[in-house]
Write a protein that holds these residues in place. Sequence first.
Motif, PDB file in Angstrom:
ATOM      1  N   MET A   1       0.833  -1.196   0.000  1.00 27.38           N
ATOM      2  CA  MET A   1       0.000   0.000   0.000  1.00 27.38           C
ATOM      3  C   MET A   1       0.868   1.246   0.000  1.00 27.38           C
ATOM      4  SD  MET A   1      -2.581   1.354   2.976  1.00 27.38           S
ATOM      5  CE  MET A   1      -3.121   3.068   2.973  1.00 27.38           C
ATOM      6  N   ALA A   2       0.447   2.262  -0.753  1.00 29.79           N
ATOM      7  CA  ALA A   2       1.135   3.550  -0.764  1.00 29.79           C
ATOM      8  C   ALA A   2       0.089   4.647  -0.793  1.00 29.79           C
ATOM      9  CB  ALA A   2       2.058   3.651  -1.972  1.00 29.79           C
ATOM     10  N   PRO A 177       2.903   2.875   5.163  1.00 30.52           N
ATOM     11  CA  PRO A 177       3.814   3.523   4.210  1.00 30.52           C
ATOM     12  C   PRO A 177       4.810   4.459   4.882  1.00 30.52           C
ATOM     13  CG  PRO A 177       1.596   3.504   3.331  1.00 30.52           C
ATOM     14  CD  PRO A 177       1.490   3.042   4.755  1.00 30.52           C
ATOM     15  N   LEU A 178       4.371   5.178   5.908  1.00 32.00           N
ATOM     16  CA  LEU A 178       5.271   6.075   6.621  1.00 32.00           C
ATOM     17  C   LEU A 178       6.182   5.305   7.578  1.00 32.00           C
ATOM     18  CD1 LEU A 178       2.850   9.040   7.434  1.00 32.00           C
ATOM     19  CD2 LEU A 178       4.584   8.914   5.634  1.00 32.00           C
ATOM     20  N   LEU A 179       5.644   4.275   8.210  1.00 29.62           N
ATOM     21  CA  LEU A 179       6.448   3.501   9.161  1.00 29.62           C
ATOM     22  C   LEU A 179       7.590   2.775   8.459  1.00 29.62           C
ATOM     23  CD1 LEU A 179       3.643   1.953  11.421  1.00 29.62           C
ATOM     24  CD2 LEU A 179       4.942   4.074  11.762  1.00 29.62           C
ATOM     25  N   LYS A 180       7.341   2.255   7.267  1.00 28.15           N
ATOM     26  CA  LYS A 180       8.393   1.549   6.525  1.00 28.15           C
ATOM     27  C   LYS A 180       9.527   2.479   6.121  1.00 28.15           C
ATOM     28  CE  LYS A 180       5.466  -2.094   4.519  1.00 28.15           C
ATOM     29  NZ  LYS A 180       4.937  -2.671   3.262  1.00 28.15           N
ATOM     30  N   LEU A 206       3.378  -7.032  18.202  1.00 29.21           N
ATOM     31  CA  LEU A 206       3.328  -5.920  17.253  1.00 29.21           C
ATOM     32  C   LEU A 206       4.716  -5.619  16.703  1.00 29.21           C
ATOM     33  CD1 LEU A 206       1.885  -3.601  15.824  1.00 29.21           C
ATOM     34  CD2 LEU A 206       2.210  -2.226  17.905  1.00 29.21           C
ATOM     35  N   SER A 207       5.714  -5.662  17.575  1.00 29.94           N
ATOM     36  CA  SER A 207       7.089  -5.428  17.146  1.00 29.94           C
ATOM     37  C   SER A 207       7.525  -6.458  16.110  1.00 29.94           C
ATOM     38  CB  SER A 207       8.023  -5.475  18.364  1.00 29.94           C
ATOM     39  OG  SER A 207       9.377  -5.397  17.971  1.00 29.94           O
ATOM     40  N   ALA A 211       8.439  -5.657  12.223  1.00 29.89           N
ATOM     41  CA  ALA A 211       9.780  -6.012  11.740  1.00 29.89           C
ATOM     42  C   ALA A 211       9.690  -6.840  10.459  1.00 29.89           C
ATOM     43  CB  ALA A 211      10.535  -6.773  12.821  1.00 29.89           C
ATOM     44  N   ARG A 212       8.701  -7.727  10.375  1.00 29.33           N
ATOM     45  CA  ARG A 212       8.523  -8.521   9.158  1.00 29.33           C
ATOM     46  C   ARG A 212       8.067  -7.670   7.980  1.00 29.33           C
ATOM     47  NH1 ARG A 212       5.444 -13.574  12.170  1.00 29.33           N
ATOM     48  NH2 ARG A 212       7.338 -14.576  13.001  1.00 29.33           N
ATOM     49  N   GLN A 213       7.526  -6.495   8.275  1.00 30.56           N
ATOM     50  CA  GLN A 213       7.128  -5.541   7.233  1.00 30.56           C
ATOM     51  C   GLN A 213       8.311  -4.678   6.787  1.00 30.56           C
ATOM     52  OE1 GLN A 213       4.076  -5.259   5.847  1.00 30.56           O
ATOM     53  NE2 GLN A 213       2.981  -6.684   7.154  1.00 30.56           N
TER      54      GLN A 213
END
Length: 279
Positions: A1-2, A177-180, A206-207, A211-213
């Motif tokens: 997603m973007a 998108p912002l977190l990545k 959640l962590s 992290a997998r993302q």
Amino acid sequence: MAYKTLLTIVTDAATARPQMDAAVALARREDAHLDVLCMGVDRTQTGYYYAGATAFVQQDALDRAQDDARALESAMKERLAAEDIRWSVEAVVAQIGAIATVAGLRARFADLVVMGPPYGESRGQELEAAVEAALFEGQVPVLIVPEKCDTAQIARRVVIAWNQSNEAMSAIRKALPLLKAADLVDITVIDPPAHGPERSDPGGQLSQWLARQGVHVEVSVLAKTMPRISDVLNRHVRDSHADMIVMGAYGHSRFREAILGGATRHMLEMAEVPVLMAH
């Protein structure tokens, strides 16, 4: 997603600079299209005028709202003329009681809505209505940009307010998108319940998921040493030099938040950095 479609709703050119700066910066960074909705507000309350005056009052208020919308449209076009992004500007008029419908329909087809704070001096009730319409009717995340903040660098160091709620999880998913792209994401847990599902590892699942993302993540567990959760969050943001907060919005009813207060309202009133919220 973007994020490919950004929306910002402007009702006053004098207070719109921070949200416009942030919206332009994000549109450039995400290679997104920026839609600017210039809203003139008709504030007539039909039931408060004597018989025979209503039509004249309504027409006068409508004319003023149309003039305001056209003036905003010209100011925003001038503001965006030199920018190297894709943009469009639209002028609309809405009655004070119909703002949620107008804003909600526009927000439905955006990936992210960028707004100024809905509370505070020089902030009319139309801003609160627009923000809530985007969250509830539009079902999109909203980035609230305070008046005094540096919008040149947004979401490089992010604090996530994690309380295991559905609203918080929704905000995190919509902020991906912002977190990545962030340099560091800090999952902040304040006073985790001793017998909750994450009692042995607050924020751990959640962590792992983030992290997998591909998100660079850490976890901070804090004690509630101040009267309000929002106070603890804001202090942690300052101490960690974060430049954005991600949190769920309106875990309680909006009526209860408005009358009794809550983390959402307090954060929007006191935040020193942009806050991305979702419901």
